[in-house]
Design a protein around this motif. Sequence first.
Motif, PDB file in Angstrom:
ATOM      1  N   MET A  65      26.614  50.116  39.384  1.00 55.40           N
ATOM      2  CA  MET A  65      26.594  51.146  38.818  1.00 55.40           C
ATOM      3  C   MET A  65      27.449  51.369  37.408  1.00 55.40           C
ATOM      4  N   ASP A  66      28.742  50.696  37.375  1.00 56.43           N
ATOM      5  CA  ASP A  66      29.226  50.482  36.091  1.00 56.43           C
ATOM      6  C   ASP A  66      28.602  49.962  34.913  1.00 56.43           C
ATOM      7  N   GLU A  67      27.694  48.943  35.312  1.00 54.13           N
ATOM      8  CA  GLU A  67      26.895  48.237  34.453  1.00 54.13           C
ATOM      9  C   GLU A  67      26.015  49.308  33.531  1.00 54.13           C
ATOM     10  N   LEU A  68      25.324  50.010  34.585  1.00 49.98           N
ATOM     11  CA  LEU A  68      24.336  51.068  33.992  1.00 49.98           C
ATOM     12  C   LEU A  68      24.988  51.930  33.129  1.00 49.98           C
ATOM     13  N   ILE A  69      26.108  52.445  33.533  1.00 51.38           N
ATOM     14  CA  ILE A  69      26.817  53.290  32.705  1.00 51.38           C
ATOM     15  C   ILE A  69      27.136  52.899  31.289  1.00 51.38           C
ATOM     16  N   ALA A  70      27.651  51.558  31.446  1.00 50.18           N
ATOM     17  CA  ALA A  70      27.979  50.863  30.060  1.00 50.18           C
ATOM     18  C   ALA A  70      26.890  50.732  29.324  1.00 50.18           C
ATOM     19  N   GLN A  71      25.682  50.282  29.961  1.00 53.79           N
ATOM     20  CA  GLN A  71      24.499  50.130  29.091  1.00 53.79           C
ATOM     21  C   GLN A  71      24.066  51.679  28.305  1.00 53.79           C
ATOM     22  N   LEU A  72      24.147  52.444  29.262  1.00 54.44           N
ATOM     23  CA  LEU A  72      23.751  53.957  28.842  1.00 54.44           C
ATOM     24  C   LEU A  72      24.739  54.333  27.615  1.00 54.44           C
ATOM     25  N   GLN A  73      26.238  53.968  27.811  1.00 59.16           N
ATOM     26  CA  GLN A  73      27.127  54.045  26.820  1.00 59.16           C
ATOM     27  C   GLN A  73      26.992  53.767  25.540  1.00 59.16           C
ATOM     28  N   LEU A  74      26.656  52.218  25.562  1.00 58.00           N
ATOM     29  CA  LEU A  74      26.146  51.511  24.337  1.00 58.00           C
ATOM     30  C   LEU A  74      24.746  51.956  23.745  1.00 58.00           C
ATOM     31  N   LEU A  75      24.012  52.447  24.497  1.00 56.26           N
ATOM     32  CA  LEU A  75      22.610  52.919  23.877  1.00 56.26           C
ATOM     33  C   LEU A  75      22.921  54.222  23.401  1.00 56.26           C
ATOM     34  N   THR A  76      23.929  55.207  23.774  1.00 54.83           N
ATOM     35  CA  THR A  76      24.132  56.330  23.057  1.00 54.83           C
ATOM     36  C   THR A  76      24.942  56.195  22.018  1.00 54.83           C
ATOM     37  N   LYS A  77      25.907  55.297  21.908  1.00 53.52           N
ATOM     38  CA  LYS A  77      26.549  55.072  20.850  1.00 53.52           C
ATOM     39  C   LYS A  77      25.765  54.401  19.488  1.00 53.52           C
ATOM     40  N   ASP A  78      24.785  53.619  19.898  1.00 54.78           N
ATOM     41  CA  ASP A  78      23.924  53.038  18.884  1.00 54.78           C
ATOM     42  C   ASP A  78      23.094  54.034  18.191  1.00 54.78           C
ATOM     43  N   ILE A  79      22.487  54.791  18.899  1.00 62.24           N
ATOM     44  CA  ILE A  79      21.775  55.850  18.523  1.00 62.24           C
ATOM     45  C   ILE A  79      22.555  57.006  17.581  1.00 62.24           C
ATOM     46  N   LEU A  80      23.794  57.100  17.859  1.00 65.86           N
ATOM     47  CA  LEU A  80      24.545  58.180  17.580  1.00 65.86           C
ATOM     48  C   LEU A  80      25.135  57.653  15.901  1.00 65.86           C
ATOM     49  N   LYS A  81      24.981  56.334  15.908  1.00 63.36           N
ATOM     50  CA  LYS A  81      25.472  55.653  14.534  1.00 63.36           C
ATOM     51  C   LYS A  81      24.620  55.933  13.686  1.00 63.36           C
ATOM     52  N   ARG A  82      23.395  55.903  13.999  1.00 62.91           N
ATOM     53  CA  ARG A  82      22.117  56.066  13.080  1.00 62.91           C
ATOM     54  C   ARG A  82      21.433  57.327  13.117  1.00 62.91           C
ATOM     55  N   LEU A  83      21.890  58.186  13.795  1.00 60.53           N
ATOM     56  CA  LEU A  83      21.394  59.410  14.007  1.00 60.53           C
ATOM     57  C   LEU A  83      20.587  60.210  12.906  1.00 60.53           C
ATOM     58  N   ASN A  84      21.288  60.271  12.042  1.00 63.04           N
ATOM     59  CA  ASN A  84      20.889  60.965  10.829  1.00 63.04           C
ATOM     60  C   ASN A  84      19.698  60.445   9.891  1.00 63.04           C
ATOM     61  N   ASP A  85      19.461  59.016  10.098  1.00 62.39           N
ATOM     62  CA  ASP A  85      18.623  58.281   9.461  1.00 62.39           C
ATOM     63  C   ASP A  85      17.488  57.919  10.604  1.00 62.39           C
ATOM     64  N   ALA A  86      17.752  58.235  11.721  1.00 58.53           N
ATOM     65  CA  ALA A  86      16.655  57.721  12.856  1.00 58.53           C
ATOM     66  C   ALA A  86      15.376  58.625  12.788  1.00 58.53           C
ATOM     67  N   ASP A  87      14.437  58.099  12.661  1.00 60.47           N
ATOM     68  CA  ASP A  87      13.029  58.759  12.656  1.00 60.47           C
ATOM     69  C   ASP A  87      12.307  59.036  14.060  1.00 60.47           C
ATOM     70  N   TYR A  88      11.472  59.767  14.471  1.00 60.83           N
ATOM     71  CA  TYR A  88      11.056  60.070  15.697  1.00 60.83           C
ATOM     72  C   TYR A  88      10.511  58.844  16.512  1.00 60.83           C
ATOM     73  N   GLU A  89      10.328  57.813  15.878  1.00 62.68           N
ATOM     74  CA  GLU A  89       9.854  56.558  16.720  1.00 62.68           C
ATOM     75  C   GLU A  89      11.201  55.947  17.455  1.00 62.68           C
ATOM     76  N   GLU A  90      12.258  55.851  16.660  1.00 66.65           N
ATOM     77  CA  GLU A  90      13.509  55.400  17.091  1.00 66.65           C
ATOM     78  C   GLU A  90      14.033  56.386  18.152  1.00 66.65           C
TER      79      GLU A  90
END
Length: 111
Positions: free
Chosen positions: A1-26
Amino acid sequence: MDELIAQLQLLTKDILKRLNDADYEELEVFVEERQLLIDDMTRQLSSNPARESQKVEIARIVEHDAEIMARMNALRLEAQDWLQKRNQAKQQRNAYEAGYTPDSFLMDRKK
């Protein structure tokens, strides 16, 4: 479970870094990947309840949902505006396009 939470956290941080430039496909890819992780987490939670530390981490991740949803909504409104302008231009163009044959004659009768 900790691994899944870490993956989710990484995925969320990644999208937040580029959120203003992200298009709908991303954002679409993000949502799909996130859903897969959440499905895996749900399966694991059905057999093992989450620890308090895991619940806290999940809550921290979920705090960013409003920010992501705001960007998704902005893109939706942008697309909606574009479609409305496109339809308006199409209607205006259709009004000026000839719906008749330009070489035809109009015959009037005298009374």
